[in-house]
Design a protein around this motif. Structure first.
Motif, PDB file in Angstrom:
ATOM      1  N   SER A   1       0.832  -1.201   0.000  1.00 11.01           N
ATOM      2  CA  SER A   1       0.000   0.000   0.000  1.00 11.01           C
ATOM      3  C   SER A   1       0.866   1.251   0.000  1.00 11.01           C
ATOM      4  CB  SER A   1      -0.922   0.001   1.231  1.00 11.01           C
ATOM      5  OG  SER A   1      -1.669  -1.182   1.274  1.00 11.01           O
TER       6      SER A   1
ATOM      7  N   THR B   1     -10.400  -2.292  -3.323  1.00 13.15           N
ATOM      8  CA  THR B   1     -10.641  -3.668  -2.896  1.00 13.15           C
ATOM      9  C   THR B   1     -10.894  -4.555  -4.111  1.00 13.15           C
ATOM     10  OG1 THR B   1     -13.010  -3.270  -2.601  1.00 13.15           O
ATOM     11  CG2 THR B   1     -11.578  -2.908  -0.693  1.00 13.15           C
TER      12      THR B   1
ATOM     13  N   THR C   1      -6.819  -7.076  -1.407  1.00 16.63           N
ATOM     14  CA  THR C   1      -7.424  -6.116  -0.491  1.00 16.63           C
ATOM     15  C   THR C   1      -8.905  -6.448  -0.368  1.00 16.63           C
ATOM     16  OG1 THR C   1      -5.827  -4.405  -1.054  1.00 16.63           O
ATOM     17  CG2 THR C   1      -7.871  -3.690  -0.017  1.00 16.63           C
TER      18      THR C   1
ATOM     19  N   THR D   1     -11.774  -2.633   5.667  1.00 20.71           N
ATOM     20  CA  THR D   1     -10.800  -2.961   4.625  1.00 20.71           C
ATOM     21  C   THR D   1      -9.541  -3.531   5.243  1.00 20.71           C
ATOM     22  OG1 THR D   1     -11.609  -1.108   3.273  1.00 20.71           O
ATOM     23  CG2 THR D   1      -9.508  -2.085   2.644  1.00 20.71           C
TER      24      THR D   1
ATOM     25  N   THR E   1      -5.780  -5.439   3.855  1.00 21.84           N
ATOM     26  CA  THR E   1      -4.926  -5.910   2.767  1.00 21.84           C
ATOM     27  C   THR E   1      -4.141  -7.124   3.250  1.00 21.84           C
ATOM     28  OG1 THR E   1      -4.756  -3.723   1.782  1.00 21.84           O
ATOM     29  CG2 THR E   1      -3.058  -5.323   1.197  1.00 21.84           C
TER      30      THR E   1
END
Length: 681
Positions: A23, A36, A428, A465, A467
């Motif tokens: 990220s 996502t 993600t 969310t 990852t």
């Protein structure tokens, strides 16, 4: 960051580098939320099984010189192990506890029963003890119970009669010792009854288990020479009243790590089939019989990340379906064929911990003794995830490479386990909640990534969310936005009366003045079937021959919602009367395929001139090989059987086929003839 133990070393530099690679933040600006690519739904209304006090288990073996040592016992304790099995797989059927011998096998020093129990106590784990069926007697087993629970006051509750006793040669393959002249399941069942009676005469409080096969694993479905049914059918019919649980093993195989990691998708069907067998064959009190899974492992990647991902997925899946304990095989095992898997050295060692040994020419050696392999760290993470009293809840992922599991804790917290089985790509995940609203803020995440020396704990992502690094396991724990201190208690376990198109669901009252909501599970998004202030509800417009799982929740006048009831799973039937009747039979099974026979009867007053019989395979791992007496075709999971022949009123015809399966063989239960739903006989 925090660490749970010495093995959970936080490599902060590596972790930060990995996060940065996944990220990257724009220079000079706050990082935008990552896009996502996977959706996971989590439904607190879809209650599954609750976690018991013996959920996380492992195997010990008497050939292991480290059995019961303080170092090993402490490592198991740190991982959250709650049950340990003794004396070790097939050795159980040659082991004599009184003199601590196993004729024909090696017994390491200081691995006797008392040493094992001392180690179990230090770990804080219950014992699971295997009584010798192959070369022992009921009296020997009863004497062991007396020594354990009367003489030594160990309070050993769980005892199984033998290990993999279907491998005694009755079906051809013979790896399990068995000195009985009759090696049939009938004989095994008779001895289970005798063992149980003798052992419970000493201590009526113990629980006795019988060995069964896991549906979809050899020799499931095979009827041996002279037998009236399969191993499971014979044992349950003849010994069901004498046992308290059944014990199964699961080595699903796979020629690649990717294939192996698809196998946990079979768990729900396998456990459902096993439960159906118990209910059908074990008699009127079958509901009291539990299920233990005391051996599982992989064929490829036993010491590397595939084994770790498999462990987390399988333990979670089995516990969610009501298996009361799951055990890895085993603590130590030894060096096998050395390969590279997922970028790291794999020693082909079934053990959770290194045995510290080398190959014959000392060119390859394992890490130092008791160094944890990757599956140990997955087990340790499972110790964080599943706690006694938690209730598993339904989840669903729209990507087969990302598995999801979740539990609801007694304090209202939600723990979500995410497994990325993609070796090469991060994903993600968008997390969507039903029946739960997470608190704001950054949640804590416990993560185990490929090649790591332990798990790491750090704030990560958001409640919505996360990852996931390639080949990783992530545990996210979430606080509720609001704690409902006075919410109604969960309703009791429902029951149902079922027809082909409806189910009348009933449950014990939860509290006065509440409204009940009945939900059908559907992955991570449940469907509301109806609401009532009473204690029963009839769900209509159901599909014939389909398995449903439902929960009941109570809502009070203030709108506060209870936790979900225990789940109820039922299968709808077929019409009581119809213009056609179908009888479907598995007439010859060999463990991964079978001959099917289908009888079709025309119950109508008029002849049928040309007909098409249609059914759908319940799973993706079932297929049609060939058929006869009609034209057979398969499109996706739909099978069509067509004929130009006439079928007179009251007349029947028979068609047959050869089918294959590579998982639990769930037989179809709904058939249509020229579009009419048939009665299934």
């Amino acid at each position: 960051m925090q660490t749970k133990s010495v093995w959970r070393t936080v490599a902060s530099t590596v972790l930060l580098a990995a996060v940065a690679a996944i990220s990257p933040a724009p220079s000079g600006a706050q990082a935008a939320a990552p896009a996502t690519d996977v959706r996971v739904d989590i439904d607190a209304r879809a209650g599954l099984a609750s976690v018991g006090s013996a959920a996380l288990g492992v195997n010990h073996a008497i050939w292991d010189s480290q059995l019961g040592t303080p170092a090993v016992s402490d490592l198991l304790k740190d991982a959250g192990v709650q049950m340990v099995r003794y004396p070790g797989g097939s050795y159980a059927d040659i082991y004599h506890w009184r003199d601590h011998t196993a004729p024909g096998g090696y017994v390491a020093p200081d691995t006797d029963f008392d040493t094992f129990m001392a180690g179990a106590k230090r770990t804080g784990a219950e014992p699971m003890i295997i009584a010798n069926y192959g070369t022992g007697t009921a009296q020997e087993a009863a004497d062991w119970v007396r020594y354990a629970n009367v003489t030594k006051d160990y309070d050993a509750t769980y005892w199984t009669i033998g290990n993999e006793n279907y491998g005694n040669g009755h079906y051809g393959s013979a790896w399990e010792a068995d000195e009985h002249a009759d090696k049939s399941p009938k004989e095994y069942a008779a001895n289970v009854v005798a063992y149980s009676e003798a052992m419970k005469a000493v201590d009526p409080s113990i629980k006795v288990g019988a060995v069964l096969t896991m549906p979809g694993n050899w020799p499931d479905g095979i009827v041996g020479t002279g037998d009236q049914g399969s191993w499971n059918q014979e044992v349950l019919t003849r010994a069901g009243a004498a046992i308290d649980f059944v014990d199964v093993h699961w080595y699903p195989g796979g020629t690649t790590p990717a294939e192996t990691l698809t196998k946990p998708a079979q768990i729900q069907d396998a456990v459902a089939l096993l439960r159906q067998q118990i209910d059908r064959f074990a008699g009127g009190q079958a509901g009291r019989i539990g299920i233990s899974m005391t051996e599982t492992n992989v064929e490829i990647g036993r010491n590397t990340q595939p084994g770790a991902l498999f462990l987390a997925d399988v333990y979670s899946g089995l516990l969610a379906q009501g298996v009361f304990t799951v055990h890895w095989w085993n603590v130590h095992n030894g060096l096998g064929d050395v390969t590279e898997v997922a970028g790291h050295t794999d020693y082909d060692d079934y053990g959770l911990l290194s045995s510290g040994n080398c190959n014959a020419d000392n060119t390859v050696c394992q890490p130092p003794l008791n160094t944890p392999f990757a599956p140990y760290h997955a087990l340790s993470l499972m110790g964080d995830f599943t706690r006694t009293g938690d209730q598993f809840i339904g989840t669903g992922s729209n990507n087969a490479l990302v598995s999801s599991h979740a539990v609801r804790r007694a304090n209202g917290d939600l723990a979500v386990l995410l497994i990325n089985k993609d070796e090469s790509a991060a994903h993600t995940v968008a997390l969507n909640y039903n029946g739960f609203t997470p608190a704001a803020g950054t949640p804590s995440a416990v993560t185990f990534v490929n090649g790591a020396d332990g798990v790491t704990t750090a704030p990560a992502g958001t409640a919505g969310t996360q990852t996931l690094a390639p080949y990783s396991i992530t545990l996210v724990t979430l606080k509720p936005a609001r704690v409902e201190a006075a919410a109604p208690k969960a309703p009791g376990r429902p029951s149902a009366t079922v027809t082909d198109r409806s189910a009348t669901i009933s449950w014990p009252a939860s509290a006065a003045g509440v409204k009940y909501e009945v939900y059908r599970q559907n992955g991570g998004i449940s469907e509301l079937l109806g609401e009532t202030t009473g204690t029963s509800l009839t769900a209509r417009n159901l599909e014939p021959g389909r398995r449903y799982t439902v929960n009941v929740l109570a809502r009070d006048n203030a709108g506060r919602l209870s936790p979900a009831s225990p789940p109820l799973t039922f299968t709808t039937g077929s019409p009581a009367s119809s213009a056609c009747t179908v009888t479907f039979r598995d007439v010859n099974d060999w463990g991964n395929g079978y001959v099917g026979s289908v009888d079709i009867t025309n119950n109508a007053a008029a002849a049928v001139s040309g007909w098409t019989l249609t059914f759908t395979w319940p799973t993706a791992w079932q297929s049609l090989n060939s058929g006869w007496n009609a034209t057979w075709t398969q499109d996706g999971r739909t099978v069509r059987v067509t004929s130009d022949a006439a079928l007179a009123p009251g007349a029947s015809t028979n068609v047959g086929f050869v089918g294959s399966y590579s998982g639990p063989n769930v037989l179809p239960a709904a058939f249509t003839l020229n579009g009419t739903v048939c009665t299934v006989a």
